[in-house]
Design a protein around this motif. Structure first.
Motif: not given
Length: 271
Positions: A119-146
């Motif tokens: 139960d997993i999916a990805l959604m793509h949008f053509e216009t990139p979003i800008a990362y603002w320091l406090t309000t919008v930024k990506p989450v990390n995916l687990p490392s190889a060790e994790q």
């Protein structure tokens, strides 16, 4: 004879699960995410608005930012509409969002049939979003060790705009969150009366997922307080809400290669 053996096996499994439950303190009461988040507390969080006609839409699910063009959510969310709008950087869903994007492409796991597996999916949008320091930024995916870890007993945090109690029809206006711990999949299986809980699921105690909580991100925090995505709220939302059962998520570490390949596929398709 075979009936006796079956009962013996079931009894042994139940005894092991009971030991796990006692050791893990899994009998604590359940609660929906009721703590109001601070604005910007979960900058990776997105709201997903679904529409069948491209005109009328409503908040339906949540997800998490992976890249400037991609968010991750559950497959059953991605199948719920024909058109989707992703809302970024919003705390109160009645306020204007920091940014919105119309999805151009979605990628649902090829083995997904119902809410119980893949139960997993990805959604793509053509216009990139800008990362603002406090309000919008990506989450990390687990490392190889994790990726080698089960996260059993790890403290986790989930967030979303789902209803606050069974029977409610209105979603929470503000983003809310809850903290809990990961429970063993064996105990989770027994709590669902032997409904299949896959190794690609991760279960969390003391959190009830209700309507509107599908796709909610589940994260762990590192020593530097950086969030890492370990789950996406998956199937059994109604059962978790109404019956105080563990919340079940799609286990991100089971799909790291699929996620990376999917991001590349979507980027090439939209180049």
């Amino acid at each position: 004879m075979w009936r006796f053996l079956v009962l013996l096996v079931v009894g042994a499994v139940a005894a092991q699960a009971w030991d796990i439950a006692e050791d893990d303190d899994t009998f604590s009461a359940s609660a929906v995410p009721t703590n109001e988040a601070a604005p910007g507390q979960f900058p990776y969080q997105v709201g997903i608005w679904a529409s069948q006609d491209g005109i009328t839409s409503q908040l339906f699910c949540s997800g998490a930012i992976l890249t400037k063009n991609t968010v991750i959510t559950s497959a059953h969310c991605a199948k719920a509409g024909r058109y989707f709008t992703i809302v970024f950087g919003v705390h109160n869903i009645s306020d204007p969002a920091t940014a919105t994007r119309k999805t151009s492409t979605k990628l649902i796991h090829e083995k997904y049939v119902d809410d119980r597996a893949h139960d997993i999916a990805l959604m793509h949008f053509e216009t990139p979003i800008a990362y603002w320091l406090t309000t919008v930024k990506p989450v990390n995916l687990p490392s190889a060790e994790q990726a080698k870890q089960s996260f059993w007993k790890s403290e986790v945090t989930t967030s979303g705009w789902g209803v606050l109690k069974p029977g409610d029809r209105e979603y929470s206006q503000v983003l809310r969150f809850a903290k809990s711990k990961v429970v063993h999949n064996l105990w989770c299986t027994l709590r669902y009366f032997f409904q299949r809980v896959y190794k690609t699921n991760i279960c969390v105690k003391s959190i009830q997922m209700c309507q509107g909580d599908s796709g909610n991100p589940l994260v762990i925090y590192g020593e530097d307080n950086t969030p890492t995505l370990v789950g996406i709220a998956s199937f059994g939302v109604a059962q978790s809400c109404e019956m105080s059962k563990p919340a079940r998520y799609t286990r991100i570490t089971s799909y790291l290669k699929w996620i990376q390949d999917g991001i590349e596929t979507l980027e090439k398709a939209n180049a």
